[in-house]
Structures are given as structure tokens and as C-alpha cells.
Design a protein around this motif. Structure first.
Motif, PDB file in Angstrom:
ATOM      1  N   PRO A 129       0.739  -1.177  -0.005  1.00 26.96           N
ATOM      2  CA  PRO A 129      -0.002  -0.063   0.131  1.00 26.96           C
ATOM      3  C   PRO A 129       0.912   1.153   0.135  1.00 26.96           C
ATOM      4  O   PRO A 129       0.238   2.197  -0.091  1.00 26.96           O
ATOM      5  N   ASP A 130       2.017   1.256   0.398  1.00 25.10           N
ATOM      6  CA  ASP A 130       3.062   2.418   0.270  1.00 25.10           C
ATOM      7  C   ASP A 130       3.786   2.774  -0.727  1.00 25.10           C
ATOM      8  O   ASP A 130       4.500   3.867  -0.854  1.00 25.10           O
ATOM      9  N   VAL A 131       3.677   1.957  -1.746  1.00 30.12           N
ATOM     10  CA  VAL A 131       4.710   2.069  -3.007  1.00 30.12           C
ATOM     11  C   VAL A 131       4.046   1.194  -4.270  1.00 30.12           C
ATOM     12  O   VAL A 131       3.299   0.491  -4.126  1.00 30.12           O
ATOM     13  N   THR A 132       4.429   2.140  -5.390  1.00 28.75           N
ATOM     14  CA  THR A 132       4.182   1.517  -6.580  1.00 28.75           C
ATOM     15  C   THR A 132       5.473   0.961  -7.128  1.00 28.75           C
ATOM     16  O   THR A 132       6.580   1.658  -7.142  1.00 28.75           O
ATOM     17  N   LEU A 133       5.362  -0.272  -7.808  1.00 25.25           N
ATOM     18  CA  LEU A 133       6.667  -1.142  -7.870  1.00 25.25           C
ATOM     19  C   LEU A 133       6.812  -1.098  -9.495  1.00 25.25           C
ATOM     20  O   LEU A 133       6.187  -0.785 -10.080  1.00 25.25           O
ATOM     21  N   PRO A 134       8.137  -1.537  -9.872  1.00 25.26           N
ATOM     22  CA  PRO A 134       8.563  -1.501 -11.147  1.00 25.26           C
ATOM     23  C   PRO A 134       7.562  -2.464 -11.982  1.00 25.26           C
ATOM     24  O   PRO A 134       7.163  -3.457 -11.486  1.00 25.26           O
ATOM     25  N   TRP A 161      -0.392  -0.619  -8.077  1.00 24.21           N
ATOM     26  CA  TRP A 161       0.467  -1.542  -7.598  1.00 24.21           C
ATOM     27  C   TRP A 161       1.805  -1.541  -8.280  1.00 24.21           C
ATOM     28  O   TRP A 161       2.760  -1.633  -7.646  1.00 24.21           O
ATOM     29  N   PHE A 162       1.875  -1.047  -9.787  1.00 25.38           N
ATOM     30  CA  PHE A 162       2.948  -1.193 -10.461  1.00 25.38           C
ATOM     31  C   PHE A 162       3.026  -0.247 -11.448  1.00 25.38           C
ATOM     32  O   PHE A 162       2.117   0.321 -11.838  1.00 25.38           O
ATOM     33  N   TYR A 163       4.045   0.417 -11.990  1.00 21.55           N
ATOM     34  CA  TYR A 163       4.377   1.483 -12.537  1.00 21.55           C
ATOM     35  C   TYR A 163       4.445   1.108 -13.940  1.00 21.55           C
ATOM     36  O   TYR A 163       5.265   0.837 -14.819  1.00 21.55           O
ATOM     37  N   ASP A 164       2.980   0.825 -14.614  1.00 23.79           N
ATOM     38  CA  ASP A 164       2.847   0.815 -15.905  1.00 23.79           C
ATOM     39  C   ASP A 164       2.862   2.210 -16.796  1.00 23.79           C
ATOM     40  O   ASP A 164       3.038   3.252 -15.922  1.00 23.79           O
ATOM     41  N   ASP A 165       2.628   2.458 -18.060  1.00 18.88           N
ATOM     42  CA  ASP A 165       2.870   3.457 -18.602  1.00 18.88           C
ATOM     43  C   ASP A 165       1.930   4.848 -17.973  1.00 18.88           C
ATOM     44  O   ASP A 165       2.363   5.844 -17.720  1.00 18.88           O
ATOM     45  N   TYR A 166       0.632   4.269 -17.785  1.00 21.54           N
ATOM     46  CA  TYR A 166      -0.397   5.089 -17.238  1.00 21.54           C
ATOM     47  C   TYR A 166       0.298   5.836 -15.822  1.00 21.54           C
ATOM     48  O   TYR A 166       0.322   6.894 -15.284  1.00 21.54           O
ATOM     49  N   ALA A 167       0.795   4.711 -14.783  1.00 23.18           N
ATOM     50  CA  ALA A 167       1.078   5.109 -13.427  1.00 23.18           C
ATOM     51  C   ALA A 167       2.294   6.224 -13.522  1.00 23.18           C
ATOM     52  O   ALA A 167       2.435   6.857 -12.712  1.00 23.18           O
TER      53      ALA A 167
END
Length: 496
Positions: A129-134, A161-167
Motif C-alpha cells: 500500500p505504500d509504494v508502486t513497484l517496477p 500497484w505497479f508502474y505501467d505507462d499510465y502510472a
């Protein structure tokens, strides 16, 4: 069905081949759309695809889960044949399985996907909950399936949850942290909240904007296969507040619930109702039991769901119009959803382990290119058909429309099904799950977590699927027939 359809030879030179615009939503209950009888929200732009083409009333997904359904659409193969059968196990779609990106890319088409892929399981246990992952390795994998272009927004929750292009773009704009906070506030917001940022930064607006930009800047001389894949109205139910006034909840149909229908511990969704359940909606419910949701909660969930569809409808209209400006009438447009959503019917929400028509029977609208003769175009205009088709048929249909060679699989051209009535049986599969239907009788069997269940419904006498008739002796013969159909369905793979 109106119109006497006939098949025409589709072999064309590359410059004459139709562009293909494949538009999908995620977790869309068919009856939400106004063209299928929905009254709470108007969806004129999506409706127009069917009004100018074909509306299928008996279209079925190959799975009630995202990954196996999406892989079935992409490959034309059932999950047990492609090996992509679960959201939760490591069973990603292999690049060695022929798919639409490869088939079209290998025949002179440019291939693009804007939005959600989900062709490989998400590592749910790694999320925090505290971070968005690669997420770069996932993007690389998706490109390896044969894509030339990808704008990745791989599900609303995945994007926090994860760094996709949108994130990445959402974070740069300063709105990711608030979206991650509200999405993770499961007990407080229970997956229902207004999007915490400007409307244009909602995931579905981002996908819509990216698709518009891509089509408007595309070189029309090269045939295009573009999959525009919206993440909504899949939960979280997070429509921008600006769309709330597009919803008329006084026209909403009552939730279909019969008192006590899931009180039998032998029912598949007994635990979904009474806890601790495994259906999606149980995870956000008090004591993981959907029975603990209030009517106020159901009202807000459904209002957000409908508002999200108003938002998506706006962008579908803009995308189709952009394609018409760019390609003229030489474009095949297909609109569908990977699966449906219970939306409170039977007292539950989500789709896991669901064989109900709310989830299994999906919207499907197809508009063929306007490049044939006048008679041919008229026969495919304003048609409504009850031919039984499956989303595994999409690949065969697209290849036939483009005049490209068939790729071995489990699907067949939609036009063929319209001539002969379609599949005798439709199937839905997933991890520990199999369902079969002949359009009137349906049977489902699940086996997981050490528990096994079986249910059967007669849609002619019980269209809302309240009564499990699997133990009734008068249904013994049709039950045996449906079970044999399942055996016949799996045997070719077992003996391969």
C-alpha cells in the motif's frame, strides 16, 4: 435475425484490407448498455455500433476471469488449450501460441494495444500500500507477443500497484498517491469512491486519449489492427464525479435476489454470501460476507459503475469517429467485454466462479466495413441475432474479414454461426472451474481448496437462475448429456 447472410470471398490486396478496431471493456454486465435494455445510463455511442452492424444476444466469454478470457480472445483457443487458464498461477500466454498480433503483423498490418493487456498473472503477493513497484519486465513481455505499439494501463488496481505507462504519467502529474491511497482503503471505501483527480486523468480517460492520439496520427496507408482495452467498469468503482449526473438511479432495475437462495452450504457461492468468501466482492465486505453490505452501499456501487460506463461511452464515440475520419468506411469495429459482473444480483458482486448469465453472457457488437456491395452492406446493418457465439471466435472472424489465412484454433467466423445458429454448446473455463450451456440448460462444476460443487439451471423455467436442479431426478438425462459434452470438450487435449 433479419437478413439472409452470405459469405463473400474476402481475399484482398494489402492496401484494400480493412483496418480493425477491437474495443473491449472489463467486467461489463451486458444489460448495463441501453441497446441491451439498460435504463440507468444511456450509451448511445456503443449502441450505434450495433445499430449500424450486428448485435449478438447470445455471446459468451470463455472464462469468468480476466487473464484466461483475454488470452482466449487473443488466440482463439480455450484456456485448457492455450495453457493460460488462471489469474493466480504462473501460466502466462506463451509467445509460441499463435495470436492475433502475430497473425496480422505477419501479413502487413501494424499492431497496437492501448490499455489493459493482462496476458500474464499479476504478482499480487508483492503489492504494497505504500509504494508502486517496477513493471518494465511485464511491458517487455507484452511487446514480445507481436505488438508494434503499446500504451499500457494494465488494470485500475495494477496501475497503483505497479508502474505501467499510465502510472508513470499519473505520478508525474501528481495524482498517483491519492489514487493509491483510495484504492488500498479497502475497509473504509470498500472499492467504491469517486476518482481522486481530474476526470482526464482517470484510467479510462487516459486510455481514450491515447487511442485518439494514436489513430489521429496513424498512417492510413498501412492496415491497422488496434485493440483499445478499457479497464473499466471493473472495480474499484471509481467514476469521476462529473459523470454522476449522467446516471438515473430511479430507472435502475432492482437487484435480483431471492431470500435464502444461497443458504445451502452446497451452493458455490454460499461462502461468498455468508463468509469468508472468495468472490471479488467478499474481500471488501465486513467479515468477508456479501450479505453484510447495506442497500446504501449497493446504490453507490451501481451508480459509480453506470457512471464509469457513461465515461467509456463518450470515448468510444470519439474513437470510432476518429477511425471513420482516418479510414473512411474500410474499418471493422468489434465491441465486447472480457466478462460480466454480478453487480449485486444474487447478493454478490464480482465474477470469480460465476456461471450466471450476468457474467457469462457478454455484450457483442460488430460493424463490418462499408466497402462491399450495397446488398452485402445492408444485410449486415441493424441485425439482431441469437446465434450462439463465443469470444474465442473473434480471431477467426477478424482473419476472415481481412482475407487472411485461417489459424488453427477453437473459434469460427461469426457470419458462419449466424447462418447455422452457432455453437451447440458454449463453455467457460478457469482454475478448478468448468461450465457448459446449450442455451437453455447449464451445468457448472468447481473443485478447489479441497471443496467440490456442482450446479445446474434451467433457463426456460428459471431465467434468473435461483434454483439449483442438479439433484432433481427429472434432469438426470440432460445432466448426463452436459457432462458428456464437457468430457468431449477436454478429450482432444488429453489425447493430443
Amino acid at each position: 435475425m433479419k437478413g439472409d447472410l452470405h459469405m463473400t470471398e474476402a481475399n484482398r490486396e494489402p492496401q484494400q484490407r480493412p483496418h480493425i478496431l477491437f474495443i473491449t471493456t472489463d467486467e461489463l454486465r451486458k444489460m448495463t448498455l441501453s441497446c441491451y435494455g439498460g435504463r440507468s445510463v444511456n450509451t448511445p455511442h456503443i449502441d450505434a455500433i450495433g445499430e449500424k452492424g450486428i448485435r449478438f444476444d447470445s455471446a459468451y466469454t470463455a472464462s469468468p476471469w480476466c487473464l484466461p478470457s483475454r488470452c482466449a480472445m487473443l488466440t482463439g483457443q480455450f484456456p485448457h488449450n492455450s495453457g493460460a487458464y488462471s489469474n493466480f498461477r504462473k501460466c502466462e500466454l506463451s509467445a509460441g501460441i499463435p495470436n492475433m498480433f502475430q497473425a496480422f503483423g505477419g501479413n502487413g498490418y501494424q499492431t497496437a494495444l492501448i490499455g489493459k493487456c493482462h496476458f500474464t498473472p499479476v504478482p499480487y503477493k508483492e503489492t504494497r500500500p505504500d509504494v508502486t513497484l517496477p513493471y518494465d519486465e511485464f511491458r517487455d513481455y507484452y511487446m514480445s507477443l507481436g505488438l508494434d505499439h503499446l500504451d499500457l494501463q494494465d488494470d485500475k488496481q495494477v496501475s497503483v500497484w505497479f508502474y505501467d505507462d499510465y502510472a508513470k504519467e499519473l505520478d508525474a502529474a501528481g495524482y498517483l498517491e491519492a489514487y493509491r491511497r483510495d484504492t488500498w482503503d479497502i475497509k473504509g471505501k470498500s472499492k467504491v469512491f469517486p476518482f481522486p483527480g481530474p476526470e482526464e486523468w482517470h484510467p479510462d480517460s487516459w486510455v481514450g486519449r491515447k487511442a485518439l492520439s494514436y489513430i489521429e496520427n496513424y498512417d492510413a496507408d498501412t492496415p491497422l489492427f488496434a485493440w483499445v482495452s478499457f479497464s473499466g467498469p471493473h472495480y474499484p468503482f471509481d467514476a469521476p464525479e462529473s459523470y454522476y449526473d449522467r446516471v438515473d438511479m430511479t430507472q435502475d432495475e432492482p437487484r435480483r435476489v431471492r431470500d435464502g437462495e444461497l443458504d445451502d452450504p452446497q451452493r458455490i457461492h454460499y461462502r461468498s454470501m455468508h463468509g469468508p468468501g472468495n468472490i471479488d466482492g467478499a474481500g471488501a465486505a465486513p467479515e468477508r460476507a456479501c450479505k453484510n453490505y447495506t442497500e446504501a452501499y449497493w446504490h453507490e456501487l451501481r451508480r459509480n459503475y453506470y457512471a464509469n460506463m457513461a465515461q467509456i461511452d463518450d470515448y468510444v464515440g470519439q474513437i470510432v469517429q476518429a477511425a471513420e475520419r482516418k479510414f473512411g468506411g474500410n474499418v471493422l469495429v468489434i465491441f465486447t467485454a472480457d466478462h460480466g459482473e454480478m453487480l449485486g444480483n444474487h447478493g454478490i458482486w464480482g465474477k470469480n466462479d460465476c456461471m450466471y448469465e450476468d457474467v457469462w453472457n457478454v455484450p457483442l457488437l460488430v460493424r463490418y466495413p462499408e466497402t462491399g456491395g450495397a446488398a452485402e452492406t445492408a444485410e449486415l446493418h441493424g441485425v439482431v441475432t441469437d446465434a450462439r457465439v463465443m469470444l474465442t471466435d473473434i480471431m477467426a472472424t477478424c482473419l476472415a474479414a481481412a482475407g487472411l489465412p485461417e489459424v488453427p484454433g477453437d473459434g469460427r467466423d461469426f457470419l458462419q454461426s449466424m447462418r447455422d445458429g452457432g455453437h451447440r454448446y458454449v463453455f467457460a473455463e478457469g482454475e478448478g472451474f468448468i461450465a457448459v450451456s446449450d442455451g437453455t440448460l447449464k451445468y457448472v462444476q468447481t473443485q478447489k481448496d479441497g471443496l467440490a460443487y456442482a450446479e445446474m439451471f434451467d433457463l426456460s423455467n428459471d431465467p434468473h437462475e435461483y434454483e439449483n436442479i442438479v439433484e432433481k431426478p427429472e434432469y438426470a438425462a440432460p445432466l448426463a448429456r452436459l457432462r458428456k459434452a464437457i468430457i468431449d470438450h477436454f478429450m482432444p487435449k488429453l489425447l493430443a
